[in-house]
Design a protein around this motif. Structure first.
Motif, PDB file in Angstrom:
ATOM      1  N   ALA A 103       0.823  -1.204   0.000  1.00 50.67           N
ATOM      2  CA  ALA A 103       0.000   0.000   0.000  1.00 50.67           C
ATOM      3  C   ALA A 103       0.861   1.260   0.000  1.00 50.67           C
ATOM      4  O   ALA A 103       0.582   2.224  -0.723  1.00 50.67           O
ATOM      5  CB  ALA A 103      -0.931  -0.008   1.207  1.00 50.67           C
ATOM      6  N   LEU A 104       1.909   1.267   0.798  1.00 47.83           N
ATOM      7  CA  LEU A 104       2.799   2.426   0.854  1.00 47.83           C
ATOM      8  C   LEU A 104       3.568   2.591  -0.453  1.00 47.83           C
ATOM      9  O   LEU A 104       3.782   3.722  -0.929  1.00 47.83           O
ATOM     10  CB  LEU A 104       3.765   2.276   2.025  1.00 47.83           C
ATOM     11  CG  LEU A 104       3.121   2.180   3.413  1.00 47.83           C
ATOM     12  CD1 LEU A 104       4.185   1.967   4.476  1.00 47.83           C
ATOM     13  CD2 LEU A 104       2.288   3.423   3.730  1.00 47.83           C
ATOM     14  N   ARG A 105       3.979   1.473  -1.044  1.00 44.73           N
ATOM     15  CA  ARG A 105       4.678   1.528  -2.330  1.00 44.73           C
ATOM     16  C   ARG A 105       3.805   2.130  -3.416  1.00 44.73           C
ATOM     17  O   ARG A 105       4.238   2.994  -4.190  1.00 44.73           O
ATOM     18  CB  ARG A 105       5.117   0.114  -2.728  1.00 44.73           C
ATOM     19  CG  ARG A 105       5.803   0.022  -4.080  1.00 44.73           C
ATOM     20  CD  ARG A 105       6.038  -1.414  -4.496  1.00 44.73           C
ATOM     21  NE  ARG A 105       4.830  -2.093  -4.957  1.00 44.73           N
ATOM     22  CZ  ARG A 105       4.354  -2.018  -6.197  1.00 44.73           C
ATOM     23  NH1 ARG A 105       4.949  -1.257  -7.110  1.00 44.73           N
ATOM     24  NH2 ARG A 105       3.272  -2.696  -6.550  1.00 44.73           N
ATOM     25  N   ILE A 106       2.567   1.702  -3.483  1.00 41.19           N
ATOM     26  CA  ILE A 106       1.644   2.211  -4.492  1.00 41.19           C
ATOM     27  C   ILE A 106       1.449   3.714  -4.323  1.00 41.19           C
ATOM     28  O   ILE A 106       1.472   4.481  -5.293  1.00 41.19           O
ATOM     29  CB  ILE A 106       0.304   1.460  -4.416  1.00 41.19           C
ATOM     30  CG1 ILE A 106       0.480   0.017  -4.886  1.00 41.19           C
ATOM     31  CG2 ILE A 106      -0.769   2.161  -5.251  1.00 41.19           C
ATOM     32  CD1 ILE A 106      -0.715  -0.883  -4.618  1.00 41.19           C
ATOM     33  N   ALA A 107       1.261   4.156  -3.086  1.00 34.21           N
ATOM     34  CA  ALA A 107       1.040   5.581  -2.828  1.00 34.21           C
ATOM     35  C   ALA A 107       2.264   6.418  -3.185  1.00 34.21           C
ATOM     36  O   ALA A 107       2.136   7.622  -3.463  1.00 34.21           O
ATOM     37  CB  ALA A 107       0.669   5.785  -1.360  1.00 34.21           C
ATOM     38  N   ALA A 108       3.454   5.806  -3.183  1.00 36.94           N
ATOM     39  CA  ALA A 108       4.686   6.517  -3.548  1.00 36.94           C
ATOM     40  C   ALA A 108       5.015   6.377  -5.035  1.00 36.94           C
ATOM     41  O   ALA A 108       6.074   6.850  -5.470  1.00 36.94           O
ATOM     42  CB  ALA A 108       5.854   6.003  -2.715  1.00 36.94           C
ATOM     43  N   TRP A 109       4.130   5.715  -5.802  1.00 39.30           N
ATOM     44  CA  TRP A 109       4.303   5.528  -7.238  1.00 39.30           C
ATOM     45  C   TRP A 109       5.546   4.681  -7.546  1.00 39.30           C
ATOM     46  O   TRP A 109       6.134   4.781  -8.618  1.00 39.30           O
ATOM     47  CB  TRP A 109       4.413   6.851  -7.990  1.00 39.30           C
ATOM     48  CG  TRP A 109       3.295   7.811  -7.803  1.00 39.30           C
ATOM     49  CD1 TRP A 109       2.119   7.627  -7.132  1.00 39.30           C
ATOM     50  CD2 TRP A 109       3.254   9.149  -8.315  1.00 39.30           C
ATOM     51  NE1 TRP A 109       1.343   8.762  -7.189  1.00 39.30           N
ATOM     52  CE2 TRP A 109       2.019   9.714  -7.910  1.00 39.30           C
ATOM     53  CE3 TRP A 109       4.135   9.935  -9.059  1.00 39.30           C
ATOM     54  CZ2 TRP A 109       1.640  11.018  -8.220  1.00 39.30           C
ATOM     55  CZ3 TRP A 109       3.768  11.226  -9.380  1.00 39.30           C
ATOM     56  CH2 TRP A 109       2.534  11.762  -8.976  1.00 39.30           C
ATOM     57  N   ARG A 110       5.937   3.819  -6.635  1.00 37.62           N
ATOM     58  CA  ARG A 110       7.179   3.074  -6.746  1.00 37.62           C
ATOM     59  C   ARG A 110       6.968   1.811  -7.581  1.00 37.62           C
ATOM     60  O   ARG A 110       6.242   0.893  -7.164  1.00 37.62           O
ATOM     61  CB  ARG A 110       7.638   2.712  -5.331  1.00 37.62           C
ATOM     62  CG  ARG A 110       9.050   2.136  -5.081  1.00 37.62           C
ATOM     63  CD  ARG A 110      10.031   2.551  -5.991  1.00 37.62           C
ATOM     64  NE  ARG A 110      11.419   2.313  -5.583  1.00 37.62           N
ATOM     65  CZ  ARG A 110      12.322   1.948  -6.462  1.00 37.62           C
ATOM     66  NH1 ARG A 110      11.977   1.712  -7.716  1.00 37.62           N
ATOM     67  NH2 ARG A 110      13.580   1.830  -6.112  1.00 37.62           N
ATOM     68  N   PRO A 111       7.567   1.691  -8.785  1.00 40.65           N
ATOM     69  CA  PRO A 111       7.369   0.484  -9.589  1.00 40.65           C
ATOM     70  C   PRO A 111       8.139  -0.710  -9.036  1.00 40.65           C
ATOM     71  O   PRO A 111       9.171  -0.570  -8.385  1.00 40.65           O
ATOM     72  CB  PRO A 111       7.923   0.893 -10.960  1.00 40.65           C
ATOM     73  CG  PRO A 111       8.956   1.929 -10.643  1.00 40.65           C
ATOM     74  CD  PRO A 111       8.445   2.667  -9.439  1.00 40.65           C
ATOM     75  N   ARG A 112       7.602  -1.896  -9.303  1.00 39.83           N
ATOM     76  CA  ARG A 112       8.259  -3.149  -8.954  1.00 39.83           C
ATOM     77  C   ARG A 112       8.098  -4.081 -10.139  1.00 39.83           C
ATOM     78  O   ARG A 112       7.000  -4.236 -10.677  1.00 39.83           O
ATOM     79  CB  ARG A 112       7.619  -3.740  -7.691  1.00 39.83           C
ATOM     80  CG  ARG A 112       8.453  -4.815  -7.029  1.00 39.83           C
ATOM     81  CD  ARG A 112       8.056  -5.015  -5.576  1.00 39.83           C
ATOM     82  NE  ARG A 112       6.912  -5.880  -5.399  1.00 39.83           N
ATOM     83  CZ  ARG A 112       6.985  -7.207  -5.268  1.00 39.83           C
ATOM     84  NH1 ARG A 112       8.148  -7.815  -5.318  1.00 39.83           N
ATOM     85  NH2 ARG A 112       5.898  -7.919  -5.078  1.00 39.83           N
ATOM     86  N   ILE A 113       9.190  -4.712 -10.560  1.00 41.13           N
ATOM     87  CA  ILE A 113       9.154  -5.474 -11.802  1.00 41.13           C
ATOM     88  C   ILE A 113       8.179  -6.641 -11.728  1.00 41.13           C
ATOM     89  O   ILE A 113       7.522  -6.990 -12.711  1.00 41.13           O
ATOM     90  CB  ILE A 113      10.570  -5.941 -12.194  1.00 41.13           C
ATOM     91  CG1 ILE A 113      10.585  -6.440 -13.643  1.00 41.13           C
ATOM     92  CG2 ILE A 113      11.098  -6.986 -11.212  1.00 41.13           C
ATOM     93  CD1 ILE A 113      11.967  -6.636 -14.219  1.00 41.13           C
ATOM     94  N   THR A 114       8.035  -7.254 -10.541  1.00 37.97           N
ATOM     95  CA  THR A 114       7.163  -8.413 -10.406  1.00 37.97           C
ATOM     96  C   THR A 114       5.699  -8.054 -10.628  1.00 37.97           C
ATOM     97  O   THR A 114       4.918  -8.876 -11.115  1.00 37.97           O
ATOM     98  CB  THR A 114       7.339  -9.040  -9.013  1.00 37.97           C
ATOM     99  OG1 THR A 114       8.713  -9.423  -8.859  1.00 37.97           O
ATOM    100  CG2 THR A 114       6.469 -10.260  -8.825  1.00 37.97           C
ATOM    101  N   THR A 115       5.308  -6.833 -10.309  1.00 42.73           N
ATOM    102  CA  THR A 115       3.905  -6.445 -10.448  1.00 42.73           C
ATOM    103  C   THR A 115       3.653  -5.576 -11.678  1.00 42.73           C
ATOM    104  O   THR A 115       2.673  -5.782 -12.398  1.00 42.73           O
ATOM    105  CB  THR A 115       3.426  -5.691  -9.194  1.00 42.73           C
ATOM    106  OG1 THR A 115       4.352  -4.644  -8.900  1.00 42.73           O
ATOM    107  CG2 THR A 115       3.332  -6.614  -7.999  1.00 42.73           C
ATOM    108  N   GLU A 116       4.513  -4.604 -11.930  1.00 38.76           N
ATOM    109  CA  GLU A 116       4.227  -3.628 -12.988  1.00 38.76           C
ATOM    110  C   GLU A 116       4.653  -4.081 -14.384  1.00 38.76           C
ATOM    111  O   GLU A 116       4.053  -3.694 -15.374  1.00 38.76           O
ATOM    112  CB  GLU A 116       4.910  -2.286 -12.673  1.00 38.76           C
ATOM    113  CG  GLU A 116       4.058  -1.334 -11.859  1.00 38.76           C
ATOM    114  CD  GLU A 116       3.742  -1.876 -10.473  1.00 38.76           C
ATOM    115  OE1 GLU A 116       2.548  -2.088 -10.183  1.00 38.76           O
ATOM    116  OE2 GLU A 116       4.674  -2.096  -9.678  1.00 38.76           O
ATOM    117  N   ALA A 117       5.708  -4.871 -14.504  1.00 38.73           N
ATOM    118  CA  ALA A 117       6.303  -5.126 -15.811  1.00 38.73           C
ATOM    119  C   ALA A 117       5.733  -6.370 -16.483  1.00 38.73           C
ATOM    120  O   ALA A 117       5.230  -7.281 -15.834  1.00 38.73           O
ATOM    121  CB  ALA A 117       7.817  -5.251 -15.682  1.00 38.73           C
TER     122      ALA A 117
END
Length: 378
Positions: free
Chosen positions: A226-240
Motif C-alpha cells: 500500500a505504501l509503495r503504491i502511494a509513492a508511485w514506486r514500480p516493482r518489476i514483479t507487479t508492474e512489468a
C-alpha cells in the motif's frame, strides 16, 4: 516472467500465531494492515521479505563489468552507496530490476521473489574472462524491509557485515538519481526513506523470539504494498511484462543513467527518450471507496466502453483509501472518466498522472518531410 514462488526456506516470522501467510511464504499481514502501515511509516515496524533473492558479486572487475551490462552508472559506486539498475533485452525491454549495494569487497544485488536463479545464470554466462565471482546467496541470506534513515536497533546486531559496512540498501526513489529523468514536478516520494537489510537466515529466528517478547513489531507485505503504491514506486514483479520499457514506469528517475556508456538496450532507451514516446504510461488511481471489491492484477481499466489499460497493483491505504497503479495506453486522456471492472463490479477511478502522454521527445528534433513527398499549398 519469473515464477513468483521462492526457493528459500520457510521463514520463522511466517510461523508466528498472528501471521496471515500469502502464496510467497511470508506474512501478508499480522492483524490490522492499517495499523501496520502507520507503524512502518513511523519507523517502528519491520517487514519480512525473506522470500526475495540475494546475489553476491566479488572480484576486482565486478563494478566495471556490471556497468557495461546494466542501465545505471555503477563503475564509480562508492563503499556504502546504494543504487538501482535494470537489465534490458537488446530491444530495451525490462528483464530484471536490481537493488544494488557496494560494501567495498562485494556488490550485492537484491531482487524480487523467484528472480535470483535466472539472473545469476545469465550473469555467469556473461562473465567471460572477467575477474568476477557470482553466487546466489538466497538460501543463506534473508532481507528485512523498514522505513528509517538508520538501522533500527533490533536489527543492528543481526545485519550482515563482514567489511565494516552493513549490507543495507537505502532506496534512492526519494530523489532523481544523477543522470536520471523525472516526469512529474510534484512527486509523492520526497519523504520515502525505505531500506532493506540483509541478514543471515538463522537471524530470523532471533527476530521471531524478539517479536514474541514484545520487543519487535512486524508488518506484512500488504502494508508495504500500500505504501509503495502511494509513492508511485514500480516493482518489476507487479508492474512489468514482456513489453515493458523503463520510460513507461518513471524508472528513468532512479534506475537509468542517460549519459553513461554503452549497455544492452541503450539505443532504445535513448531513442524513446529523445525522439519518440513510450507506448504506455503508468498512472496512480484513486478508487471509489464505496466498492468493497479490491481490484486484482490484470483487471481492465475502461474509458467508457473502451479498454485502455489494466491494473498492476491495488491496495487499501490507511490515509488515501483504495488505491492502485495501472498501465494505460499513452494517448488515454488525462481527463478521462475511468473505471475499473473487477469481479462483476464497476469501480470509478480518478487518474493521477505519473508519466504524461507527452513523455519523451526531449530532443525536439523537427520531423523532416519524406523523400518525394509533395508539399501542399495552404
Amino acid at each position: 516472467m519469473a515464477d513468483a514462488s521462492s526457493s528459500a526456506s520457510s521463514s520463522p516470522l511466517a510461523e508466528l500465531p498472528a501471521a496471515i501467510v500469502g502464496s510467497t511464504g511470508v506474512a501478508r499481514a499480522y492483524g490490522n494492515t492499517f495499523s501496520e502501515q502507520r507503524a512502518l511509516t513511523a519507523g517502528t515496524a519491520l517487514v519480512d521479505l525473506s522470500h526475495r533473492g540475494v546475489i553476491q558479486l566479488s572480484g576486482p572487475e565486478r563494478l566495471s563489468w556490471l556497468d557495461s551490462l546494466l542501465s545505471q552508472r555503477l563503475d564509480s559506486l562508492k563503499v556504502g552507496q546504494s543504487s538501482e539498475a535494470l537489465l534490458l533485452d537488446p530491444h530495451g525491454h525490462l528483464q530484471h530490476a536490481m537493488r544494488i549495494l557496494e560494501d567495498g569487497e562485494n556488490t550485492w544485488l537484491l531482487v524480487d521473489e523467484g528472480r535470483a536463479p535466472a539472473l545469476t545464470a545469465w550473469l555467469i554466462k556473461m562473465r567471460f574472462m572477467k575477474q568476477v565471482e557470482i553466487v546466489d546467496r538466497s538460501e543463506e541470506l534473508a532481507t528485512i524491509g523498514y522505513f528509517a534513515d538508520s538501522i533500527p536497533e533490533p536489527l543492528q546486531p543481526l545485519v550482515l557485515n563482514h567489511t565494516g559496512t552493513p549490507v543495507v540498501w537505502q532506496d534512492t526513489w526519494n530523489q532523481v538519481s544523477e543522470g536520471g529523468w523525472q516526469y512529474s514536478a510534484d512527486h509523492p516520494a520526497s519523504h520515502w526513506n525505505y531500506a532493506e537489510a540483509v541478514l543471515p537466515r538463522e537471524a530470523l529466528t532471533t527476530l521471531a523470539q524478539a517479536v514474541a517478547a514484545g520487543d519487535v513489531i512486524l508488518a506484512g507485505t500488504d502494508a508495504l504494498e500500500a505504501l509503495r503504491i502511494a509513492a508511485w514506486r514500480p516493482r518489476i514483479t507487479t508492474e512489468a511484462d514482456e513489453n515493458a520499457l523503463p520510460h513507461e514506469f518513471d524508472w528513468l528517475r532512479s534506475a537509468v543513467h542517460l549519459n553513461k556508456g554503452c549497455y544492452r538496450g541503450q539505443e532504445t532507451v535513448a531513442k524513446v527518450h529523445n525522439l519518440g514516446h513510450p507506448p504506455r504510461r503508468l498512472v496512480f488511481l484513486s478508487l471509489d471507496g464505496v466498492a468493497e471489491v479490491l481490484p486484482e492484477t490484470g483487471d481492465p481499466v475502461m474509458d467508457g466502453e473502451n479498454e485502455v489499460g489494466h491494473i498492476t497493483a491495488a491496495a487499501r491505504h490507511y490515509e488515501e483509501g483504495m488505491v492502485a497503479l495501472a498501465i494505460l495506453k499513452r494517448n488515454t486522456s488525462v481527463d478521462a472518466m475511468l473505471s475499473v471492472h473487477s469481479q462483476g463490479e464497476v469501480i470509478p477511478a480518478t487518474q493521477v498522472v505519473i508519466v504524461p502522454p507527452e513523455a519523451g521527445r526531449t530532443a525536439n528534433v523537427p520531423r523532416l518531410p519524406r523523400l518525394g513527398a509533395v508539399k501542399r499549398e495552404s
